[in-house]
Write a protein that holds these residues in place. Structure first.
Motif, PDB file in Angstrom:
ATOM      1  N   ALA A  94       0.831  -1.199   0.000  1.00 11.98           N
ATOM      2  CA  ALA A  94       0.000   0.000   0.000  1.00 11.98           C
ATOM      3  C   ALA A  94       0.866   1.250   0.000  1.00 11.98           C
ATOM      4  O   ALA A  94       0.435   2.313  -0.454  1.00 11.98           O
ATOM      5  CB  ALA A  94      -0.913   0.002   1.224  1.00 11.98           C
ATOM      6  N   PHE A  95       2.104   1.123   0.528  1.00  6.67           N
ATOM      7  CA  PHE A  95       3.063   2.227   0.571  1.00  6.67           C
ATOM      8  C   PHE A  95       4.453   1.682   0.274  1.00  6.67           C
ATOM      9  O   PHE A  95       4.751   0.515   0.569  1.00  6.67           O
ATOM     10  CB  PHE A  95       3.115   2.891   1.956  1.00  6.67           C
ATOM     11  CG  PHE A  95       1.815   3.445   2.439  1.00  6.67           C
ATOM     12  CD1 PHE A  95       1.414   4.721   2.086  1.00  6.67           C
ATOM     13  CD2 PHE A  95       0.984   2.689   3.256  1.00  6.67           C
ATOM     14  CE1 PHE A  95       0.214   5.235   2.535  1.00  6.67           C
ATOM     15  CE2 PHE A  95      -0.214   3.197   3.714  1.00  6.67           C
ATOM     16  CZ  PHE A  95      -0.609   4.472   3.350  1.00  6.67           C
ATOM     17  N   ARG A 136      11.214   6.260 -10.167  1.00  2.13           N
ATOM     18  CA  ARG A 136      10.058   6.533 -11.034  1.00  2.13           C
ATOM     19  C   ARG A 136       9.192   5.304 -11.291  1.00  2.13           C
ATOM     20  O   ARG A 136       7.967   5.382 -11.217  1.00  2.13           O
ATOM     21  CB  ARG A 136      10.548   7.144 -12.353  1.00  2.13           C
ATOM     22  CG  ARG A 136       9.437   7.685 -13.216  1.00  2.13           C
ATOM     23  CD  ARG A 136       9.970   8.229 -14.524  1.00  2.13           C
ATOM     24  NE  ARG A 136       8.912   8.729 -15.382  1.00  2.13           N
ATOM     25  CZ  ARG A 136       9.076   9.042 -16.653  1.00  2.13           C
ATOM     26  NH1 ARG A 136      10.274   8.916 -17.220  1.00  2.13           N
ATOM     27  NH2 ARG A 136       8.067   9.487 -17.380  1.00  2.13           N
ATOM     28  N   PRO A 137       9.781   4.123 -11.565  1.00  2.00           N
ATOM     29  CA  PRO A 137       8.930   2.940 -11.803  1.00  2.00           C
ATOM     30  C   PRO A 137       8.171   2.478 -10.560  1.00  2.00           C
ATOM     31  O   PRO A 137       7.236   1.678 -10.675  1.00  2.00           O
ATOM     32  CB  PRO A 137       9.938   1.865 -12.243  1.00  2.00           C
ATOM     33  CG  PRO A 137      11.136   2.604 -12.701  1.00  2.00           C
ATOM     34  CD  PRO A 137      11.203   3.820 -11.834  1.00  2.00           C
ATOM     35  N   LEU A 138       8.565   2.960  -9.376  1.00  2.00           N
ATOM     36  CA  LEU A 138       7.914   2.522  -8.141  1.00  2.00           C
ATOM     37  C   LEU A 138       6.789   3.460  -7.707  1.00  2.00           C
ATOM     38  O   LEU A 138       6.189   3.253  -6.652  1.00  2.00           O
ATOM     39  CB  LEU A 138       8.952   2.433  -7.008  1.00  2.00           C
ATOM     40  CG  LEU A 138      10.145   1.517  -7.255  1.00  2.00           C
ATOM     41  CD1 LEU A 138      11.026   1.455  -6.014  1.00  2.00           C
ATOM     42  CD2 LEU A 138       9.690   0.113  -7.665  1.00  2.00           C
ATOM     43  N   ALA A 139       6.503   4.451  -8.518  1.00  2.00           N
ATOM     44  CA  ALA A 139       5.495   5.442  -8.150  1.00  2.00           C
ATOM     45  C   ALA A 139       4.078   4.973  -8.444  1.00  2.00           C
ATOM     46  O   ALA A 139       3.145   5.784  -8.472  1.00  2.00           O
ATOM     47  CB  ALA A 139       5.779   6.759  -8.879  1.00  2.00           C
ATOM     48  N   SER A 199       6.478  14.718 -12.714  1.00  2.00           N
ATOM     49  CA  SER A 199       5.123  14.969 -12.196  1.00  2.00           C
ATOM     50  C   SER A 199       4.697  13.910 -11.184  1.00  2.00           C
ATOM     51  O   SER A 199       3.523  13.548 -11.096  1.00  2.00           O
ATOM     52  CB  SER A 199       4.104  15.034 -13.352  1.00  2.00           C
ATOM     53  OG  SER A 199       4.412  16.096 -14.221  1.00  2.00           O
ATOM     54  N   VAL A 200       5.671  13.403 -10.429  1.00  2.00           N
ATOM     55  CA  VAL A 200       5.410  12.451  -9.351  1.00  2.00           C
ATOM     56  C   VAL A 200       5.484  13.200  -8.030  1.00  2.00           C
ATOM     57  O   VAL A 200       6.532  13.721  -7.662  1.00  2.00           O
ATOM     58  CB  VAL A 200       6.426  11.296  -9.353  1.00  2.00           C
ATOM     59  CG1 VAL A 200       6.242  10.418  -8.115  1.00  2.00           C
ATOM     60  CG2 VAL A 200       6.284  10.464 -10.626  1.00  2.00           C
ATOM     61  N   HIS A 201       4.361  13.295  -7.340  1.00  2.00           N
ATOM     62  CA  HIS A 201       4.310  13.982  -6.056  1.00  2.00           C
ATOM     63  C   HIS A 201       4.352  12.925  -4.954  1.00  2.00           C
ATOM     64  O   HIS A 201       3.421  12.128  -4.813  1.00  2.00           O
ATOM     65  CB  HIS A 201       3.038  14.826  -5.948  1.00  2.00           C
ATOM     66  CG  HIS A 201       2.983  15.926  -6.964  1.00  2.00           C
ATOM     67  ND1 HIS A 201       3.205  17.254  -6.643  1.00  2.00           N
ATOM     68  CD2 HIS A 201       2.759  15.896  -8.305  1.00  2.00           C
ATOM     69  CE1 HIS A 201       3.111  17.993  -7.736  1.00  2.00           C
ATOM     70  NE2 HIS A 201       2.831  17.190  -8.754  1.00  2.00           N
ATOM     71  N   ILE A 202       5.436  12.896  -4.212  1.00  2.00           N
ATOM     72  CA  ILE A 202       5.552  11.870  -3.180  1.00  2.00           C
ATOM     73  C   ILE A 202       4.492  12.081  -2.112  1.00  2.00           C
ATOM     74  O   ILE A 202       3.946  13.176  -1.956  1.00  2.00           O
ATOM     75  CB  ILE A 202       6.962  11.837  -2.563  1.00  2.00           C
ATOM     76  CG1 ILE A 202       7.248  13.127  -1.784  1.00  2.00           C
ATOM     77  CG2 ILE A 202       8.021  11.588  -3.627  1.00  2.00           C
ATOM     78  CD1 ILE A 202       8.467  13.026  -0.900  1.00  2.00           C
TER      79      ILE A 202
END
Length: 254
Positions: free
Chosen positions: A19-20, A80-83, A111-114
């Motif tokens: 989930a995270f 990036r692939p883990l987002a 454009s990946v917002h952690i």
């Protein structure tokens, strides 16, 4: 063929459908194995990955990074692939600066917002000051390490360990002491800043100024211990991280 993700990340306990994803970035002189034990103490819903800097452990034959921006760019590409599920970044000391810059690259370039940034034992980037420890003789570097209580005196007396470790710690001190945050958009994620209440390097004011680097919610925490409080009370750190996961879960379920 080894992927860029496999080069940079060590997943000690992979989860089939997390989930995270918690990504930990080591302190100066540290390596991915610093976080090996955390995975077993996290919920099954959380997958732990630890960043392996070049020049450490199984990457010992690779040259050290030349700067934090270069380091952050490579790590962001690996993440990036883990987002595909929420990313939480945790970094201590040097790792806090690297984690911050990784979050900036993910946001600006991909454009990946952690989901959450947790920075530990480090003053805010806006308060960065120059340092010269990386230029000092070996004994002066060892004295600085001893002052911060991050490495046992017994290990520092071991010649073989010291010879290898000094090269890595000197490189990391250089990264941190020459770092200056470039202007740019603020992060949008929640940000938590943590210090040990007896930290001789970072006080509450320095740590609270991290609030200036995000438009998201900001939290300041102080835990018992010195600069390396997380080595003294691992359970307290994991509890704090579990709060971050719980808050996100509540938001989603609500």
């Amino acid at each position: 063929m080894t992927t860029v993700t496999e080069v940079w990340l060590r997943r000690y306990q992979p989860r089939p459908a997390p989930a995270f994803r918690l990504v930990c970035l080591p302190h100066a002189g540290g390596a991915a194995s610093s976080f090996r034990e955390w995975g077993a103490q996290l919920p099954d819903s959380v997958e732990l990955s630890a960043v392996q800097y070049p020049g450490r452990e199984d990457r010992v034959n690779e040259p050290f990074a030349t700067g934090i921006p270069e380091l952050a760019g490579s790590i962001a590409l690996a993440l990036r692939p883990l987002a595909d599920c929420p990313l939480v970044l945790f970094g201590h000391g040097l790792g806090a600066l690297v984690a911050y810059e990784v979050a900036r690259v993910l946001q600006a370039a991909y454009s990946v917002h952690i989901d959450h940034l947790v920075v530990s034992g480090r003053r805010a980037p806006s308060l960065a000051v120059p340092g010269v420890v990386h230029k000092r003789p070996d004994q002066a570097v060892i004295d600085e390490i001893s002052r911060l209580s991050g490495t046992s005196a017994e290990l520092l007396r071991d010649y073989a360990f010291r010879r290898f470790f000094l090269a890595a710690i000197r490189s990391d001190f250089r990264l941190a002491e020459t770092y200056r945050a470039e202007p740019g958009p603020k992060l949008t994620c929640p940000l938590t800043s943590v210090i040990g209440c007896d930290d001789i390097e970072v006080d509450a004011f320095h740590a609270s100024c991290w609030s200036d680097h995000t438009t998201g919610p900001f939290t300041f925490r102080s835990l018992p211990g010195g600069h390396f409080y997380l080595l003294q009370d691992q359970e307290a750190v994991l509890h704090l991280l579990s709060i971050c996961f719980a808050q996100r879960s509540n938001c989603v379920s609500g």
